[in-house]
Write a protein that holds these residues in place. Structure first.
Motif, mmCIF file in Angstrom:
data_model
loop_
_atom_site.group_PDB
_atom_site.id
_atom_site.type_symbol
_atom_site.label_atom_id
_atom_site.label_comp_id
_atom_site.label_asym_id
_atom_site.label_seq_id
_atom_site.Cartn_x
_atom_site.Cartn_y
_atom_site.Cartn_z
ATOM 1 N N ALA A 13 -8.368 -0.495 -20.486
ATOM 2 C CA ALA A 13 -7.799 -0.487 -19.140
ATOM 3 C C ALA A 13 -8.629 -1.339 -18.185
ATOM 4 O O ALA A 13 -8.082 -2.100 -17.372
ATOM 5 N N LEU A 14 -9.954 -1.202 -18.276
ATOM 6 C CA LEU A 14 -10.823 -2.007 -17.407
ATOM 7 C C LEU A 14 -10.662 -3.489 -17.689
ATOM 8 O O LEU A 14 -10.594 -4.319 -16.763
ATOM 9 N N LYS A 15 -10.611 -3.837 -18.986
ATOM 10 C CA LYS A 15 -10.480 -5.248 -19.358
ATOM 11 C C LYS A 15 -9.158 -5.817 -18.855
ATOM 12 O O LYS A 15 -9.121 -6.940 -18.323
ATOM 13 N N ARG A 16 -8.083 -5.040 -19.035
ATOM 14 C CA ARG A 16 -6.772 -5.516 -18.582
ATOM 15 C C ARG A 16 -6.724 -5.659 -17.062
ATOM 16 O O ARG A 16 -6.139 -6.616 -16.546
ATOM 17 N N LYS A 17 -7.315 -4.722 -16.370
ATOM 18 C CA LYS A 17 -7.262 -4.757 -14.910
ATOM 19 C C LYS A 17 -8.074 -5.915 -14.336
ATOM 20 O O LYS A 17 -7.663 -6.565 -13.368
ATOM 21 N N GLN B 75 -0.018 -8.120 -13.933
ATOM 22 C CA GLN B 75 1.038 -7.145 -14.143
ATOM 23 C C GLN B 75 1.354 -6.462 -12.824
ATOM 24 O O GLN B 75 0.614 -6.579 -11.860
ATOM 25 N N ALA B 76 2.473 -5.747 -12.834
ATOM 26 C CA ALA B 76 2.807 -4.979 -11.639
ATOM 27 C C ALA B 76 1.696 -3.964 -11.374
ATOM 28 O O ALA B 76 1.078 -3.455 -12.309
ATOM 29 N N ASN B 77 1.427 -3.705 -10.107
ATOM 30 C CA ASN B 77 0.375 -2.763 -9.757
ATOM 31 C C ASN B 77 0.636 -1.395 -10.367
ATOM 32 O O ASN B 77 1.761 -0.881 -10.337
ATOM 33 N N LYS B 78 -0.409 -0.817 -10.941
ATOM 34 C CA LYS B 78 -0.304 0.503 -11.558
ATOM 35 C C LYS B 78 -0.783 1.558 -10.553
ATOM 36 O O LYS B 78 -1.643 1.308 -9.721
ATOM 37 N N SER B 79 -0.220 2.773 -10.696
ATOM 38 C CA SER B 79 -0.636 3.858 -9.802
ATOM 39 C C SER B 79 -2.067 4.285 -10.089
ATOM 40 O O SER B 79 -2.743 4.831 -9.217
ATOM 41 N N HIS B 80 -2.540 4.072 -11.315
ATOM 42 C CA HIS B 80 -3.911 4.397 -11.696
ATOM 43 C C HIS B 80 -4.397 3.315 -12.648
ATOM 44 O O HIS B 80 -3.650 2.820 -13.485
ATOM 45 N N TRP B 81 -5.668 2.933 -12.535
ATOM 46 C CA TRP B 81 -6.172 1.825 -13.351
ATOM 47 C C TRP B 81 -6.094 2.115 -14.839
ATOM 48 O O TRP B 81 -5.957 1.190 -15.660
ATOM 49 N N LEU B 82 -6.143 3.396 -15.250
ATOM 50 C CA LEU B 82 -6.042 3.720 -16.674
ATOM 51 C C LEU B 82 -4.639 3.511 -17.236
ATOM 52 O O LEU B 82 -4.455 3.443 -18.455
ATOM 53 N N ASP B 83 -3.639 3.392 -16.360
ATOM 54 C CA ASP B 83 -2.275 3.167 -16.828
ATOM 55 C C ASP B 83 -2.112 1.826 -17.542
ATOM 56 O O ASP B 83 -1.119 1.604 -18.245
#
Length: 502
Positions: A234-238, A244-252
């Motif tokens: 999740a950290l790497k992707r963020k 990507q579309a904004n996620k409600s939580h970074w772990l998503d």
């Protein structure tokens, strides 16, 4: 065989719990008994200075709690909680107890330093297997949230056993050490350490007898690896992944790879762990009662009639206070506090943390009086208030945070979250050891004030974090990542019930 629908009745104490409580008492008697006399043993037998003896004791505590993360990983990913307790704490820790006895025999004194070092490593590793897994193994015997009151009582009883063992160890250890003579010495450490070996044998028998009644959960997947992988992905992707579309939580960002359930469980783990750092500072306080405060006692008068109180017996005040405060908190203080809005586990932890810091203000005032009086003119009774205040704070912090960590953890991460709490205590002891190794103050009173100040500050941070925390639903006793087997008829009924729910 017990019918499945009979298990719907909430139990206060399932069949294996009394055996677990006896096991806890015997194991704590061993490990705490060693710690209770260790600082004086290191000072008088090994020849370390007071500061170095305090440092080694707190390094020992740090190792015991730091190894908790390994004990949790072993339990949650390989052996399960029962086997980790049995092989880690009981057998490896028992070997450490035996080595302590051998190393203190007079004609084998050349082995003392090396055997003591090896023994303390083995015992601390065993304690690391115990700390995260004993509360979690106890919790496995309950169906939450149906039996939450029973589980709360069990955690309280484990804490009572912890301190009852301290009481007995602090009475027996110093008396046997000082009153028994062997091998021409005025004290007899082989006799003291031998008593702990006997207690270890009793612990092994208790956990083996209780096994036939126990709910034993064994892991079939490495959930810690999944959770760590989920966080890393999740950290790497963020940070550097495709937009990507904004996620409600970074772990998503990890949902596509790890699935919604793993991501949800990881969120719960992360939310709980985020509360823990300030408690590392709070944990600097609790074990100083058997190190710094013991040396404070040595500067004071211990005359009680015809009896001379030994410095390493003064922490009995704390241990006895804890045994009294646990039921008082459960049945008197906590209901009373609820009327003032202090209702949740975290609310009580906040109160306990501030009380614990206040105990060190009292200790500093006593130390100032000691340093400004004639040697041995101030009586040890002056230490009673600081021990009692610290005991009440400890009960509020320890019992409540254990309940909180177990109930808020996903089913397959119970031991790991307990281990993070163990690491908090270990981190606190590491800080004390480092401070003791580098003398910052000429007066211990100023050191006590320093600890009180940083704990007050840490508790302000913890309060902000705790008041923002949102409790998760605890009704996740079963989980497809675990296999459950039980060996008695009550356990079989529970197993059938779990299958029916699936």
């Amino acid at each position: 065989m017990v019918e499945v629908n009979q298990t719907n009745k909430a139990r206060v104490m399932p069949k294996p719990v009394p055996f677990i409580i006896i096991y806890a008492f015997c194991e704590r008697f061993c490990s705490i008994g060693i710690a209770a006399i260790l600082v004086i043993f290191l000072n008088t037998k090994i020849g370390l200075s007071e500061d170095k003896s305090v440092a080694v004791l707190h390094y020992y505590y740090f190792a015991a709690y730091f190894f908790g993360i390994f004990g949790a990983i072993i339990a949650d990913t390989f052996l399960g909680r029962f086997k980790t307790l049995f092989y880690g704490m009981s057998l490896l820790g028992g070997l450490g107890n035996v080595l302590l006895v051998i190393g203190t025999v007079a004609f084998l004194s050349y082995l003392m330093n090396s055997f003591t070092t090896i023994a303390l490593i083995l015992i601390s590793f065993g304690a690391g297997c115990l700390e995260p897994n004993l509360p979690a193994y106890s919790g496995d015997q309950y169906r939450l949230p149906l039996e939450e009151k029973g589980f709360s009582l069990c955690i309280g009883l484990l804490f009572v056993m912890h301190n009852a063992a301290r009481v007995l160890a602090m009475i027996i250890g110093p008396i046997v050490r000082s009153k028994t003579k062997c091998f021409g010495d005025d004290d007899c450490y082989p006799a003291v350490f031998g008593i702990f070996v006997v207690a270890k044998v009793c612990a092994i028998l208790s956990i083996l007898i209780g096994k036939r009644h126990a709910v034993i959960i064994t892991p079939k997947d490495n959930m810690l690896v999944k959770v760590c992988g989920c966080i890393w992905f999740a950290l790497k992707r963020k940070i550097s992944g495709p937009r990507q579309a904004n996620k409600s939580h970074w772990l998503d960002y990890s949902v596509e790879r790890y699935g919604a359930q793993i991501v949800s469980d990881t969120k719960r783990v992360v939310h709980v762990i985020a509360l823990m750092p300030p408690l590392i500072i709070v944990a600097t306080l609790y074990f100083q009662q058997v190190s710094r405060w013991v040396f404070q006692s040595r500067q004071m008068d211990g005359t009680l009639g015809n009896y001379q109180i030994k410095p390493d017996q003064v922490p009995l005040v704390n241990a006895i206070s804890v045994v009294i405060f646990v039921p008082l908190c459960e049945y008197v203080f906590n209901p009373l506090l609820s009327k003032f809005g202090i209702k949740s586990n975290l609310h009580r932890v906040i109160l306990g943390g501030f009380l614990s810091a206040s105990a060190f203000i009292v200790a500093a005032l006593v130390q100032f009086k000691v340093e400004n009086s004639e040697p041995k003119s101030l009586h040890m009774v002056w230490q009673v208030p600081q021990h009692m205040i610290l005991a009440l704070g400890e009960v509020l912090v320890y019992v409540q945070i254990l309940q909180f960590a177990y109930t808020q953890a996903p089913a397959q991460m119970k031991s790991v979250l307990q281990a993070f709490f163990s690491m908090i205590i270990g981190g606190g002891n590491l800080i004390v050891a480092l401070i003791a190794s580098n003398k910052f103050f000429d007066s211990m009173a100023y050191e006590y004030l320093m600890f009180a100040g940083i704990v007050y500050a840490a508790m302000i941070v913890f309060t902000i974090l705790a008041l923002r925390y949102k409790y998760a639903d605890v009704n996740d006793k079963t989980n497809n990542d675990f296999e459950m087997y039980e060996s008695d008829d009550e356990g079989t009924a529970l197993q059938n019930m779990h299958k029916n729910r699936k």
